[in-house]
Scaffold this active site. Structure first.
Site, PDB file in Angstrom:
ATOM      1  CG  HIS A   1      -8.272   0.351  -3.112  1.00 43.72           C
ATOM      2  ND1 HIS A   1      -7.495  -0.749  -2.796  1.00 43.72           N
ATOM      3  CD2 HIS A   1      -8.953   0.669  -1.973  1.00 43.72           C
ATOM      4  CE1 HIS A   1      -7.703  -1.079  -1.538  1.00 43.72           C
ATOM      5  NE2 HIS A   1      -8.572  -0.242  -1.012  1.00 43.72           N
TER       6      HIS A   1
ATOM      7  CG  ASP B   1     -13.496   6.431  -1.016  1.00 47.03           C
ATOM      8  OD1 ASP B   1     -13.506   6.214   0.216  1.00 47.03           O
ATOM      9  OD2 ASP B   1     -12.436   6.429  -1.685  1.00 47.03           O
TER      10      ASP B   1
ATOM     11  CD  GLN C   1     -12.855  -1.488  -1.341  1.00 46.35           C
ATOM     12  OE1 GLN C   1     -12.117  -1.428  -0.365  1.00 46.35           O
ATOM     13  NE2 GLN C   1     -14.077  -1.984  -1.273  1.00 46.35           N
TER      14      GLN C   1
ATOM     15  CB  CYS D   1     -14.168   1.352  -0.360  1.00 45.69           C
ATOM     16  SG  CYS D   1     -13.554   3.027  -0.116  1.00 45.69           S
TER      17      CYS D   1
ATOM     18  NE  ARG E   1     -10.381  -5.018  -0.159  1.00 45.80           N
ATOM     19  CZ  ARG E   1      -9.583  -4.083   0.362  1.00 45.80           C
ATOM     20  NH1 ARG E   1     -10.090  -3.049   0.993  1.00 45.80           N
ATOM     21  NH2 ARG E   1      -8.260  -4.162   0.231  1.00 45.80           N
TER      22      ARG E   1
ATOM     23  NE  ARG F   1      -3.887   0.640   1.808  1.00 43.11           N
ATOM     24  CZ  ARG F   1      -5.119   0.693   2.331  1.00 43.11           C
ATOM     25  NH1 ARG F   1      -5.334   1.333   3.456  1.00 43.11           N
ATOM     26  NH2 ARG F   1      -6.118   0.101   1.731  1.00 43.11           N
TER      27      ARG F   1
HETATM   28  N1   CP Z   1     -11.270  -0.085   2.074  1.00 43.17           N
HETATM   29  C1   CP Z   1     -10.012  -0.205   2.526  1.00 43.17           C
HETATM   30  O1   CP Z   1      -9.054  -0.392   1.764  1.00 43.17           O
HETATM   31  O2   CP Z   1      -9.875  -0.087   3.871  1.00 43.17           O
HETATM   32  P1   CP Z   1      -8.512   0.050   4.681  1.00 43.17           P
HETATM   33  O3   CP Z   1      -7.935   1.381   4.309  1.00 43.17           O
HETATM   34  O4   CP Z   1      -8.890  -0.038   6.115  1.00 43.17           O
HETATM   35  O5   CP Z   1      -7.589  -1.054   4.254  1.00 43.17           O
HETATM   36  N1  NVA Z   2      -9.832   6.848  -1.362  1.00 47.51           N
HETATM   37  C1  NVA Z   2      -9.463   6.379  -0.055  1.00 47.51           C
HETATM   38  C2  NVA Z   2      -9.692   4.918   0.060  1.00 47.51           C
HETATM   39  C3  NVA Z   2      -9.431   4.331   1.407  1.00 47.51           C
HETATM   40  C4  NVA Z   2      -9.606   2.850   1.448  1.00 47.51           C
HETATM   41  C5  NVA Z   2      -8.001   6.707   0.213  1.00 47.51           C
HETATM   42  O1  NVA Z   2      -7.188   6.587  -0.710  1.00 47.51           O
HETATM   43  O2  NVA Z   2      -7.684   7.127   1.321  1.00 47.51           O
END
Ligand code: CP
Ligand code: NVA
Length: 310
Positions: free
Chosen positions: A129, A226, A132, A266, A294, A102
């Site tokens: 993502h 989101d 997701q 999400c 997920r 990530r």
């Molecule tokens: N939706 C999602 O990716 O959640 P987290 O940021 O908690 O991993």
């Molecule tokens: N768009 C959000 C998604 C979190 C899972 C971010 O990037 O923070």
């Protein structure tokens, strides 16, 4: 499939294969447990940002498939400052069978994949993502009995999650509508990718402003939102809260919708901002089913990339 970096890298058949695998792994788990398809396999999980769902579902996914996952916090690796992504990739390749990352900059996950000798999975970047997106398609499939022809309206920020949904929708024959403030939609380049991916029946439309929203909502099978402020954009939070206020997914926005229209998010959700508490916790919301998926979607990615490989 050598890596899992974006839904746009997948063929229609590969996406369908992942969804089929996710469905059967979910069923097996509900009926008593998964086969140890990843016995002896290891996954390093490198995080530059916080996470609940991604971290826990990848880790539990590995455990439930008989493998092992290692969480590596942002402070430990300091990818990009203490070490380059290329060096992290080459070092981890000597220790583990797969890397999930990530990151802030999408380029970092691309660089990891370029230099790793093992599969790399994108667990969110500033660009997309895809894990997701895959779980979201699984959730829609379960609630709508198929994906082709499903009308999804994404309301709010044209961000990483919106981009993965657009690409997944195009591969699945869905109709995707995006409603954002001017300047916060997806880019021309994203719609060019969408054009390349578009399968029979798939379409997209992008609105700037809320004028077209009630018509789109009236036809929607799925409303998706989101956070207005993604991780890394915290300094823009005030400005975004003001600008995005008309895009809140609340009861008034849902009024023209069909009763079987589902609401997706999400997570994490900021109730009172991009979604009202009554809608988030109301009968049309499927966000916790989505969160659970997920786990199942990621197991499909892990099995595809790590099972039966040396
Ligand atoms: N939706 C999602 O990716 O959640 P987290 O940021 O908690 O991993
Ligand atoms: N768009 C959000 C998604 C979190 C899972 C971010 O990037 O923070």
């Amino acid at each position: 499939m050598n890596h899992f970096l974006g839904l746009a890298d997948l063929s229609v058949g590969q996406l369908k294969g992942l969804l089929d695998t996710a469905v059967s792994l979910k069923q097996a788990q509900k009926q008593g447990g998964n086969e140890p398809l990843l016995a002896g396999k290891t996954l390093a999980m490198v995080f530059q940002k916080p996470s609940l769902r991604t971290r826990v579902s990848f880790e539990m996914g590995m455990v439930q498939l008989g493998g092992h996952a290692l969480y590596i916090s942002p402070a430990e690796v300091q990818m990009g400052t203490r070490e380059t992504p290329a060096d992290v990739a080459r070092v981890l390749s000597g220790y583990v069978d797969g890397i999930m990352a990530r990151v802030f900059a999408h380029q970092d996950v691309l660089e990891l994949a370029e230099y790793a000798a093992v599969p790399v999975i994108n667990g969110l970047s500033d660009y997309n993502h895809p894990a997701q997106g895959l779980a979201d398609l699984l959730t829609i499939l379960e609630h709508k009995d198929g994906l082709a022809g499903v009308k999804l309206v994404y309301v709010g920020d044209g961000n990483n999650v919106a981009r993965s949904l657009l690409f997944g929708a195009m591969l699945s024959g869905m109709n995707f509508a995006l409603a954002t403030p001017a300047g916060y939609g997806l880019a021309e380049a994203d719609f060019a990718v969408a054009d390349r991916l578009k399968t029979a029946g798939a379409s997209y439309v992008a609105y700037e402003g809320v004028a077209g929203l009630s018509t789109a909502v009236a036809q929607a099978d799925v409303i998706y939102t989101d956070t207005w402020t993604s991780m890394g954009q915290e300094e823009e939070k005030q400005k975004r809260q003001t600008l995005f206020a008309p895009y809140q997914v609340n009861q008034q926005l849902l009024d023209p919708a069909q009763p079987d229209c589902i609401v997706m998010h999400c997570l994490p959700a900021y109730r009172g901002y991009e979604i009202s508490a009554d809608v988030a916790d109301g009968p049309q919301s499927v966000m916790f089913a989505q969160a659970e998926n997920r786990l199942h979607a990621q197991k499909a990615i892990l099995v595809n990339l790590l099972a039966n490989k040396k």
